[in-house]
Design an enzyme around this catalytic site. Sequence first.
Site, PDB file in Angstrom:
ATOM      1  N   ASN A   1       0.807  -1.234   0.000  1.00  0.00           N
ATOM      2  CA  ASN A   1       0.000   0.000   0.000  1.00  0.00           C
ATOM      3  C   ASN A   1       0.837   1.281   0.000  1.00  0.00           C
ATOM      4  O   ASN A   1       0.341   2.339  -0.383  1.00  0.00           O
ATOM      5  CB  ASN A   1      -1.049  -0.010   1.116  1.00  0.00           C
ATOM      6  CG  ASN A   1      -0.470  -0.150   2.494  1.00  0.00           C
ATOM      7  OD1 ASN A   1       0.701  -0.496   2.631  1.00  0.00           O
ATOM      8  ND2 ASN A   1      -1.246   0.117   3.503  1.00  0.00           N
TER       9      ASN A   1
ATOM     10  N   LYS B   1      12.431  -8.093   1.199  1.00  0.00           N
ATOM     11  CA  LYS B   1      11.491  -8.761   0.285  1.00  0.00           C
ATOM     12  C   LYS B   1      10.232  -7.901   0.197  1.00  0.00           C
ATOM     13  O   LYS B   1       9.425  -7.856   1.120  1.00  0.00           O
ATOM     14  CB  LYS B   1      11.118 -10.161   0.790  1.00  0.00           C
ATOM     15  CG  LYS B   1      10.431 -10.970  -0.314  1.00  0.00           C
ATOM     16  CD  LYS B   1       9.330 -11.857   0.172  1.00  0.00           C
ATOM     17  CE  LYS B   1       8.093 -11.167   0.596  1.00  0.00           C
ATOM     18  NZ  LYS B   1       7.338 -10.465  -0.478  1.00  0.00           N
ATOM     19  N   PRO B   2      10.065  -7.185  -0.922  1.00  0.00           N
ATOM     20  CA  PRO B   2       8.867  -6.342  -1.056  1.00  0.00           C
ATOM     21  C   PRO B   2       7.648  -7.177  -1.444  1.00  0.00           C
ATOM     22  O   PRO B   2       7.790  -8.333  -1.836  1.00  0.00           O
ATOM     23  CB  PRO B   2       9.225  -5.377  -2.183  1.00  0.00           C
ATOM     24  CG  PRO B   2      10.319  -6.025  -2.935  1.00  0.00           C
ATOM     25  CD  PRO B   2      10.931  -7.104  -2.106  1.00  0.00           C
ATOM     26  N   SER B   3       6.492  -6.575  -1.354  1.00  0.00           N
ATOM     27  CA  SER B   3       5.265  -7.277  -1.745  1.00  0.00           C
ATOM     28  C   SER B   3       5.316  -7.649  -3.221  1.00  0.00           C
ATOM     29  O   SER B   3       5.774  -6.873  -4.061  1.00  0.00           O
ATOM     30  CB  SER B   3       4.057  -6.372  -1.500  1.00  0.00           C
ATOM     31  OG  SER B   3       2.927  -6.925  -2.136  1.00  0.00           O
ATOM     32  N   GLU B   4       4.797  -8.817  -3.528  1.00  0.00           N
ATOM     33  CA  GLU B   4       4.739  -9.278  -4.921  1.00  0.00           C
ATOM     34  C   GLU B   4       3.814  -8.395  -5.760  1.00  0.00           C
ATOM     35  O   GLU B   4       3.892  -8.385  -6.979  1.00  0.00           O
ATOM     36  CB  GLU B   4       4.285 -10.747  -4.996  1.00  0.00           C
ATOM     37  CG  GLU B   4       2.969 -11.081  -4.301  1.00  0.00           C
ATOM     38  CD  GLU B   4       3.115 -11.342  -2.798  1.00  0.00           C
ATOM     39  OE1 GLU B   4       4.141 -10.939  -2.210  1.00  0.00           O
ATOM     40  OE2 GLU B   4       2.188 -11.945  -2.215  1.00  0.00           O
TER      41      GLU B   4
ATOM     42  N   VAL C   1       0.025 -13.180   9.033  1.00  0.00           N
ATOM     43  CA  VAL C   1       1.428 -13.383   8.665  1.00  0.00           C
ATOM     44  C   VAL C   1       2.340 -12.941   9.818  1.00  0.00           C
ATOM     45  O   VAL C   1       3.355 -13.592  10.107  1.00  0.00           O
ATOM     46  CB  VAL C   1       1.771 -12.643   7.345  1.00  0.00           C
ATOM     47  CG1 VAL C   1       3.260 -12.714   7.063  1.00  0.00           C
ATOM     48  CG2 VAL C   1       0.984 -13.245   6.188  1.00  0.00           C
ATOM     49  N   GLY C   2       1.976 -11.883  10.511  1.00  0.00           N
ATOM     50  CA  GLY C   2       2.765 -11.440  11.673  1.00  0.00           C
ATOM     51  C   GLY C   2       2.901 -12.551  12.702  1.00  0.00           C
ATOM     52  O   GLY C   2       3.983 -12.782  13.261  1.00  0.00           O
TER      53      GLY C   2
ATOM     54  N   GLU D   1       3.998  -4.392  12.436  1.00  0.00           N
ATOM     55  CA  GLU D   1       2.881  -3.448  12.306  1.00  0.00           C
ATOM     56  C   GLU D   1       1.837  -4.174  11.475  1.00  0.00           C
ATOM     57  O   GLU D   1       2.009  -4.364  10.284  1.00  0.00           O
ATOM     58  CB  GLU D   1       3.375  -2.152  11.657  1.00  0.00           C
ATOM     59  CG  GLU D   1       2.393  -1.005  11.865  1.00  0.00           C
ATOM     60  CD  GLU D   1       1.291  -1.002  10.830  1.00  0.00           C
ATOM     61  OE1 GLU D   1       0.269  -1.698  11.043  1.00  0.00           O
ATOM     62  OE2 GLU D   1       1.462  -0.323   9.806  1.00  0.00           O
TER      63      GLU D   1
ATOM     64  N   ARG E   1      -8.489   8.093   1.182  1.00  0.00           N
ATOM     65  CA  ARG E   1      -7.095   8.131   0.719  1.00  0.00           C
ATOM     66  C   ARG E   1      -6.677   6.700   0.408  1.00  0.00           C
ATOM     67  O   ARG E   1      -6.986   5.773   1.164  1.00  0.00           O
ATOM     68  CB  ARG E   1      -6.210   8.720   1.833  1.00  0.00           C
ATOM     69  CG  ARG E   1      -4.757   8.822   1.463  1.00  0.00           C
ATOM     70  CD  ARG E   1      -4.012   9.653   2.489  1.00  0.00           C
ATOM     71  NE  ARG E   1      -3.857   8.960   3.748  1.00  0.00           N
ATOM     72  CZ  ARG E   1      -2.711   8.502   4.234  1.00  0.00           C
ATOM     73  NH1 ARG E   1      -1.589   8.668   3.563  1.00  0.00           N
ATOM     74  NH2 ARG E   1      -2.649   7.895   5.392  1.00  0.00           N
TER      75      ARG E   1
ATOM     76  N   CYS F   1      -3.291   1.461   6.796  1.00  0.00           N
ATOM     77  CA  CYS F   1      -3.462   0.835   8.121  1.00  0.00           C
ATOM     78  C   CYS F   1      -4.161   1.782   9.080  1.00  0.00           C
ATOM     79  O   CYS F   1      -4.717   1.351  10.077  1.00  0.00           O
ATOM     80  CB  CYS F   1      -2.117   0.475   8.725  1.00  0.00           C
ATOM     81  SG  CYS F   1      -1.139  -0.514   7.645  1.00  0.00           S
TER      82      CYS F   1
ATOM     83  N   GLU G   1       8.187   2.895  14.239  1.00  0.00           N
ATOM     84  CA  GLU G   1       8.935   3.369  13.074  1.00  0.00           C
ATOM     85  C   GLU G   1       8.795   4.879  13.011  1.00  0.00           C
ATOM     86  O   GLU G   1       7.760   5.429  13.395  1.00  0.00           O
ATOM     87  CB  GLU G   1       8.372   2.716  11.810  1.00  0.00           C
ATOM     88  CG  GLU G   1       8.549   1.214  11.847  1.00  0.00           C
ATOM     89  CD  GLU G   1       8.135   0.526  10.554  1.00  0.00           C
ATOM     90  OE1 GLU G   1       6.973   0.664  10.152  1.00  0.00           O
ATOM     91  OE2 GLU G   1       8.993  -0.138   9.961  1.00  0.00           O
TER      92      GLU G   1
HETATM   93  P1  ADP Z   1      -1.856  -8.188   2.673  1.00  0.00           P
HETATM   94  O1  ADP Z   1      -2.973  -9.151   2.883  1.00  0.00           O
HETATM   95  O2  ADP Z   1      -2.159  -6.830   3.084  1.00  0.00           O
HETATM   96  O3  ADP Z   1      -1.195  -8.278   1.338  1.00  0.00           O
HETATM   97  P2  ADP Z   1       0.202  -9.812   3.800  1.00  0.00           P
HETATM   98  O4  ADP Z   1       0.547  -9.954   5.240  1.00  0.00           O
HETATM   99  O5  ADP Z   1      -0.333 -11.012   3.093  1.00  0.00           O
HETATM  100  O6  ADP Z   1      -0.784  -8.584   3.739  1.00  0.00           O
HETATM  101  O7  ADP Z   1       1.448  -9.294   2.966  1.00  0.00           O
HETATM  102  C1  ADP Z   1       2.360  -8.350   3.427  1.00  0.00           C
HETATM  103  C2  ADP Z   1       3.750  -8.813   3.072  1.00  0.00           C
HETATM  104  O8  ADP Z   1       3.964 -10.083   3.685  1.00  0.00           O
HETATM  105  C3  ADP Z   1       3.995  -9.033   1.585  1.00  0.00           C
HETATM  106  O9  ADP Z   1       5.338  -8.661   1.274  1.00  0.00           O
HETATM  107  C4  ADP Z   1       3.807 -10.520   1.420  1.00  0.00           C
HETATM  108  O10 ADP Z   1       4.530 -11.056   0.319  1.00  0.00           O
HETATM  109  C5  ADP Z   1       4.399 -11.015   2.721  1.00  0.00           C
HETATM  110  N1  ADP Z   1       3.958 -12.355   3.142  1.00  0.00           N
HETATM  111  C6  ADP Z   1       2.795 -12.983   2.855  1.00  0.00           C
HETATM  112  N2  ADP Z   1       2.780 -14.215   3.409  1.00  0.00           N
HETATM  113  C7  ADP Z   1       3.951 -14.364   4.073  1.00  0.00           C
HETATM  114  C8  ADP Z   1       4.552 -15.424   4.845  1.00  0.00           C
HETATM  115  N3  ADP Z   1       3.917 -16.571   5.081  1.00  0.00           N
HETATM  116  N4  ADP Z   1       5.779 -15.215   5.381  1.00  0.00           N
HETATM  117  C9  ADP Z   1       6.429 -14.040   5.167  1.00  0.00           C
HETATM  118  N5  ADP Z   1       5.939 -13.024   4.438  1.00  0.00           N
HETATM  119  C10 ADP Z   1       4.705 -13.163   3.906  1.00  0.00           C
END
Ligand code: ADP
Length: 479
Positions: free
Chosen positions: A153, A176-179, A233-234, A251, A279, A285, A460
Amino acid sequence: MSDYILKNYINGQWRTIEATEYYKVNNPANLEVLAEIPWNYDFSIINTAIDTAYNSFRSWAKLSVYERAEFCERLKKLILDNKDEFAKTITLESGKIIKEAESEVFYSCDYISTYIAEAKSLRGETIPSHIEEKRILAVRQPLGVIAAITPWNFPLAMLIRKIIPALLVGCTTIVKPSEETPITAYKLFELIDKIKFPAGIANLVFGNPQPIGMIFCDNEKIVKVSFTGSVDVGKILMKNSSNTVKKLTLELGGNAPFIVYEDANLQDALDGLIRCKFRNAGQTCISANRIFLHNKIYDDFLNKLITTMKQLKVGNGLDPNNNVGPLINEQALHKLEGLITDAIQKGAKLLLGGKSLKEKLGGYFFEPTLLVDVTSDMKIWNEEIFGPVAVIRKFESDEVIDLANNTKYGLAAYIFTQNISRAIKASESLECGIVGINDSTPSATQAPFGGIKQTGFGREGGKYALEEFTYLKYLSFKI
Ligand code: ADP
């Protein structure tokens, strides 16, 4: 961008990855494929990247903070030189409105400036000794190798917010950025490459987050994982980090209450709500998630809100006339549809919107939506909405604080009132890390951004972020 298939950046070099599977990066406004990233591949290269970060740590940490700051200053300058390209890339891959993307670029640069200033004044302490011929100093030391996992985001700001403070205090990094939004990260690393940061101090890897996250957690050379994303995931990262007892900054989102009291300046509250709710199409978040209106101003405020929401223009973020861009993906559209259906089944009233605009506009667009009579048993009340959906509840007295606190999250809250003692009492009682008082945009690069409860822990921004990447070591001198 020079490459259609993005490469990893390891030890100061671009590495083409032979993957068994690739992930297509979409423009959520028109579903055009922008790039691909390697998804599944021989992940032993992630450990190689961690090794390079580990091997370069000592020499990077040995530099003075002024030298490290010099690199960061140069990076900021290059980002500003390329600000239009960054803004456009952010809009293309995340969908956000171009003006907001431009603000994100400036916000990111502001983070760099703030962190540089704070890093130069980060201090330890002398501690009085209990023995005459002893002296005690507490000094701040860099933790070591930091792994950062970032969301989509704020594709640039989240990266900068994590890696720059880590680098400034002397840590080295692997990101590792978001895909969903890897191209902005790629462009940032093109600049890192141009500046010739010492090899290995900043590494970039793409791919399937589950195995990569697992490697980050398992590898003993990583001392900390900094993560912004979902609670689920956290929790996985927290659990998997327990084997190596890693530090974490988490976060994990919010469920922000937005409370408008009867004595509020209603126009300010309305303007603030529109900004806070719409926005980034509601995908932040700290977006207003649960809106509480005092019964004395309820009808008046609601009518004004309906009029204003009807003027919102949904469409491609590259068109400066639009105010609400698309959601990030198909899943996000389905999630909203599910939340709205559940709310209506349980008695909420739909006053505006409620539908996907994918068929009509060709991207993951959703109508600005207004639901009233929302109650605590509805999913939409309890989950992070992450979309342009305003959900409203009426309140009469101080029970509103208990209702506001009745959530597993604790990131942001907003109160609108002209009564100073009410503002102070309410803000002290709210269980969260950030309170906007007549302020719907509380983010500031010098302030401690973060939350409590299942939003996570760690801060942060400002000196707080820098401290999170250091540990205290005390030196005891016998003289
Ligand atoms: P959202 O649902 O908002 O995309 P995610 O928690 O799925 O939130 O994704 C946030 C970040 O965490 C991304 O970079 C995603 O690739 C990563 N992510 C998703 N699954 C995992 C995982 N099992 N372990 C580590 N990182 C992850």
